[in-house]
Design an enzyme around this catalytic site. Structure first.
Site, PDB file in Angstrom:
ATOM      1  CB  SER A   1      -0.966   0.004   1.178  1.00  0.00           C
ATOM      2  OG  SER A   1      -0.308  -0.349   2.374  1.00  0.00           O
TER       3      SER A   1
ATOM      4  CE  LYS B   1      -7.430   0.630   1.534  1.00  0.00           C
ATOM      5  NZ  LYS B   1      -6.847  -0.440   2.339  1.00  0.00           N
TER       6      LYS B   1
ATOM      7  CG  HIS C   1      -3.950  -0.737  -1.948  1.00  0.00           C
ATOM      8  ND1 HIS C   1      -4.418   0.550  -1.810  1.00  0.00           N
ATOM      9  CD2 HIS C   1      -3.601  -1.134  -0.704  1.00  0.00           C
ATOM     10  CE1 HIS C   1      -4.329   0.925  -0.548  1.00  0.00           C
ATOM     11  NE2 HIS C   1      -3.825  -0.076   0.150  1.00  0.00           N
TER      12      HIS C   1
HETATM   13  C1  LIG Z   1      -6.621  -0.596   3.774  1.00  0.00           C
HETATM   14  C2  LIG Z   1      -6.030  -1.952   3.966  1.00  0.00           C
HETATM   15  C3  LIG Z   1      -6.548  -2.842   4.906  1.00  0.00           C
HETATM   16  C4  LIG Z   1      -7.590  -2.428   5.901  1.00  0.00           C
HETATM   17  O1  LIG Z   1      -8.826  -2.325   5.331  1.00  0.00           O
HETATM   18  P1  LIG Z   1      -9.942  -1.433   6.018  1.00  0.00           P
HETATM   19  O2  LIG Z   1     -11.190  -1.872   5.394  1.00  0.00           O
HETATM   20  O3  LIG Z   1      -9.569  -0.025   5.739  1.00  0.00           O
HETATM   21  O4  LIG Z   1      -9.874  -1.742   7.496  1.00  0.00           O
HETATM   22  C5  LIG Z   1      -6.040  -4.119   4.941  1.00  0.00           C
HETATM   23  N1  LIG Z   1      -5.040  -4.501   4.120  1.00  0.00           N
HETATM   24  C6  LIG Z   1      -4.477  -3.652   3.234  1.00  0.00           C
HETATM   25  C7  LIG Z   1      -3.365  -4.127   2.359  1.00  0.00           C
HETATM   26  C8  LIG Z   1      -4.954  -2.345   3.143  1.00  0.00           C
HETATM   27  O5  LIG Z   1      -4.395  -1.495   2.282  1.00  0.00           O
END
Ligand SMILES: *Cc1c(COP(=O)(O)O)cnc(C)c1O
Length: 404
Positions: free
Chosen positions: A185, A242, A213
């Site tokens: 990320s 996302k 992502h």
């Molecule tokens: C954003 C993210 C999470 C967490 O997800 P949320 O729904 O925001 O709690 C988990 N793993 C990765 C790789 C992320 O980028």
């Protein structure tokens, strides 16, 4: 003065001295490439809304219809009375889309990773994990009590070495689970998934991939990094907050995996189910992801434009240049190093009405503070060019970054 009070004030002072103090900016109105931040309009290069679906009227209408029909809260955990037809419909669609027998909806990616790892691994098991994995995979692994093998980033031979050790003879049933982010990320690079999958297959280990992502963004059909790299992990996790512009996450896998998580994943069992309207929004986004592949092409064009411009300004590192041309990730980090300098550049861009997040430890390793630029399919060429010209005005360049 209490111990609590002293501890808090000393910690806060230390965080501030180290230039690591964080504050929130207030957004009002819709998300999009232009947003209102602390009362002023600003060009947004820091959200994970890669396909521009968080502000899509069809998605919010889907949520509004579900709000009308099902109300706001789901009122209980899914095992009691919180499991709505909207949740079921989304889970079925996610399973079909990802090509797994079942999918299970969690209220967040954090809950999915922590809940699954804690449920699956016991003290006698081993978790083999990339050092740059998301914090939720790290904490879930720690919480499980399993032996934690932290592997240097994307280092296939180090993974192979960890897997080459025989199962401990006193624990013939030992589970060895390899867990990795698919797209990292803060770096935007893609894990060597085919090699890791092959290693797992050779050594009777299992593979868990977090595609937060990549899901919706990468691959011809938007099935994520696993589509581009053509692998099928035992456990697939992706988030809905996302590229889908909704909220929540899911785990996909076999019938038994999902049934087991329903029995044992504590972050799922003991947590109120997400609002039905959020599930409806995510399902609508998933439909758009399938029917509008042009969003992904546009996003790739935007990544190319940004990379070309940043290259001309001398801002790209060798790491940026390793991006795979068939899977351009919309996360472009410009590594500066020093935390204070990073935040100064981020602030100067913000003063020009351009929001690029500065990322500091503990989110990234010490000495690798960076600007993290994220792109959306909805960014126009002109908006990207504005970012590039603002970056050139900051006087930032590779040589300067490295010297810092
Ligand atoms: C954003 C993210 C999470 C967490 O997800 P949320 O729904 O925001 O709690 C988990 N793993 C990765 C790789 C992320 O980028």
């Amino acid at each position: 003065m209490s111990v609590l009070h002293d501890r808090l004030s000393q910690s806060l002072q230390r965080i501030e001295r180290e230039d690591l103090y964080r504050v929130r900016r207030i957004i009002s109105g819709q998300h999009g490439t232009l947003i209102s931040v602390d009362g002023r309009e600003c060009l947004n290069f820091c959200s994970n809304d890669y396909l521009g679906l968080a502000g899509d009227p069809r998605v919010s209408q889907a949520a509004q219809r579900a709000l009308q029909s099902s109300g706001t809260g789901s009122t209980a955990s899914a095992l009691i009375s919180g499991y709505n037809a909207e949740h079921r419909a989304l889970e079925e669609k996610l399973a079909a889309f990802t090509g797994y027998p079942r999918a299970l909806l969690f209220s967040s990616g954090w809950a999915a990773n922590c809940g699954a790892l804690k449920a699956l691994l016991g003290k006698k098991d081993v978790l083999i994990a990339d050092e740059l994995n998301h914090a939720s995979l790290i904490d879930g692994g720690r919480l499980s009590g399993a032996r934690y093998e932290r592997i240097p980033h994307a280092n296939v031979s180090a993974f192979a070495e960890a897997l080459s050790r025989d199962r401990e003879p006193e624990h013939p049933e030992q589970l060895r689970l390899l867990a990795t982010d698919a797209v990292f990320s803060m770096d935007g690079d893609i894990a060597p998934l085919p090699q890791l999958a092959a290693l797992c297959a050779q050594s009777d280990a299992s593979l868990m991939v977090d595609d937060a992502h990549g899901f919706g963004v990468l691959g011809e059909h938007g099935r994520g990094a696993v589509e581009v790299q053509n692998i099928k992990p035992d456990i697939y996790v992706a988030t809905l907050g996302k590229s889908l512009g909704a909220s929540g996450a899911f785990v996909a896998g076999s019938e038994d995996l999902i049934e087991f998580l329903i029995q044992r994943a504590r972050s799922w069992v003991f947590s109120t189910a997400p609002p039905p309207a959020i599930a409806a929004a995510a399902r609508c986004s998933l439909q758009i992801i399938q029917s509008e592949p042009e969003r992904r092409s546009r996003l790739q064009q935007n990544v190319r434009r940004l990379m070309t411009g940043a290259r001309q300004l001398g801002l790209l590192s060798a790491q940026n240049e390793q991006a795979k041309p068939n899977a351009l990730v919309p996360i472009v980090p410009l590594i500066i190093g020093d935390a204070a300098q990073t935040m100064a550049v981020s602030r100067s861009l913000f003063e020009k009405g351009i929001w690029v997040a500065g990322i500091r430890p503990p989110t990234v390793p010490a000495g690798s503070s960076r600007l993290r630029i994220t792109l959306s399919a909805n960014h126009s060429d002109e908006q990207i060019d504005r970012l590039l010209s603002a970056l050139s005005e900051t006087g930032l360049n590779r040589a300067k970054c490295l010297a810092a």
